[in-house]
Design an enzyme around this catalytic site. Sequence first.
Site, PDB file in Angstrom:
ATOM      1  N   CYS B  89       0.845  -1.203   0.000  1.00  0.00           N
ATOM      2  CA  CYS B  89       0.000   0.000   0.000  1.00  0.00           C
ATOM      3  C   CYS B  89       0.881   1.255   0.000  1.00  0.00           C
ATOM      4  O   CYS B  89       1.616   1.472  -0.945  1.00  0.00           O
ATOM      5  CB  CYS B  89      -1.006  -0.041   1.147  1.00  0.00           C
ATOM      6  SG  CYS B  89      -2.379   1.122   0.910  1.00  0.00           S
ATOM      7  N   HIS B 195      -3.681  -4.984  -0.407  1.00  0.00           N
ATOM      8  CA  HIS B 195      -3.198  -5.542   0.859  1.00  0.00           C
ATOM      9  C   HIS B 195      -3.154  -7.060   0.777  1.00  0.00           C
ATOM     10  O   HIS B 195      -4.187  -7.704   0.955  1.00  0.00           O
ATOM     11  CB  HIS B 195      -4.124  -5.113   1.998  1.00  0.00           C
ATOM     12  CG  HIS B 195      -3.991  -3.674   2.353  1.00  0.00           C
ATOM     13  ND1 HIS B 195      -3.163  -3.226   3.347  1.00  0.00           N
ATOM     14  CD2 HIS B 195      -4.547  -2.565   1.812  1.00  0.00           C
ATOM     15  CE1 HIS B 195      -3.218  -1.902   3.421  1.00  0.00           C
ATOM     16  NE2 HIS B 195      -4.056  -1.483   2.496  1.00  0.00           N
ATOM     17  N   GLU B 197      -2.152  -9.086   2.922  1.00  0.00           N
ATOM     18  CA  GLU B 197      -2.520  -9.675   4.221  1.00  0.00           C
ATOM     19  C   GLU B 197      -4.020  -9.644   4.459  1.00  0.00           C
ATOM     20  O   GLU B 197      -4.515 -10.186   5.441  1.00  0.00           O
ATOM     21  CB  GLU B 197      -1.761  -8.964   5.353  1.00  0.00           C
ATOM     22  CG  GLU B 197      -2.278  -7.597   5.765  1.00  0.00           C
ATOM     23  CD  GLU B 197      -1.912  -6.454   4.817  1.00  0.00           C
ATOM     24  OE1 GLU B 197      -1.437  -6.721   3.687  1.00  0.00           O
ATOM     25  OE2 GLU B 197      -2.122  -5.285   5.202  1.00  0.00           O
TER      26      GLU B 197
END
Lengths: 252, 215
Positions: B89, B195, B197
């Site tokens: 990001c 993202h 994750e």
Amino acid sequence: MLKVRVIPCLDVKDGRVVKGVNFVDLRDAGDPVDCAKAYDAAGADELCFLDITASHENRGILLHVVQDTAEQCFMPLTVGGGVRTTDDIRQLLLAGADKVSINTAAVNDRDFVKRAAEKFGNQCIVVAVDAKATTSGKWEIFTHGGREPTGIDAIEYAQEVVSLGAGEILLTSMDRDGTKKGFDTELTRKISDAVSVPVIASGGVGTLDHLVDGVRDGGANAVLAASIFHFGTYTIAQAKQHMADAGIPVRL
Amino acid sequence: METVAIIDYGSGNLRSAGKAFERMVRENGLDVRIDVTGDAARVQNADRIVLPGVGAFGDCRNGLRAVDGMWDLIVELVHQKARPFLGICVGMQLMARWGLEHGRHAGFGWIDGNVAPIAPGTGFKVPHMGWNTIQLPQEHPVTRGLGTGDLSHAYFVHSYAMEPADPNRVFGTATYGAPITAIVAQDNMVGTQFHPEKSQATGLTLISNFLKWRP
């Protein structure tokens, strides 16, 4: 292509899911972390925890729930309920929330939205807009679960909090919440057209057609529902397939 | 044993990033330790560097600069010593020369280009928030097995995006009114606007690839 998000919302009180979640194979229907894992596996696009714990002393329990969830679910998590200070936000973000939903605190102190967005970035500040229709064809902001009128016009309020830095609006029709009669699509459309940020429609979902209506007629970018998913009336997959069949882009 | 440092400089939620990396270490049976740290002395010995970041470009830059020795250390390890680097990001955006969010701020300048406001056009909300599909215009070891079309969903939350001067740096794009740079790579560096994750299978695959990448 960006997809419309389907977001199950869990009400959490003192670390337990209120009403529980009726899934087969769920070890503990009252455990928010187990419920979150089940929704993660079921293909939910995001998850929302709404903390309805009455006492502020028990906030620590919620932080543990958020921590455990973030360690096991690799999907976005929004947490709301009782968020009053930038320190509340910091603690939730550190515990693993991606976004924090602000409700009454924003109504009482509009500048709180600005401070929060400046400190943590617009992307993680969701402002919850709880609105009720008035007799004059407008909508008014209510607090305390729809019991307290504020005299504030919902559309003007939504525009104001966005100008102050809200990255997303979580719009709940207090007229429809819990009724299973569907979203207030007129309200949703008005707010969606009035603000530049994404709008999550909430309140009133009883059938899968309601989800379609919220997007197609209301212009919502995401739909939030609780009971239709928790009670196993419909699965996330059924909801998404129904939306896809209606021509709405979803992540299948 | 290898160490992967996920740099903690007060920007956002690193718990799920750390846990996602740990899970991929376990699933791949790797001998790797994940260290979420804001301590330059610990980053110094890391074999791989992960730089997350949420919020505004300038705030992230200043936050990173505020950690004693961290900015220069990252330059040394990534740019000079060529340790594998993953920016996520705003961590990815910092790889660019300039960020144009609230003024003009210098990034690491590894990739020539600006980080500019996205302009998807009328009818599109900003931030670009949610699950979008990604296209892979070029192959890269870190994007191997990522899937195409509707199997390539990743989670985005951003209002600014990198515009590399050299299109050969772009290894992934998303479409939101207009094309958006989703993945950049150069030498030992890779960055994702989305993202990993938070991106379930897509994200975990990318993390797994990064952990095994030998640039």
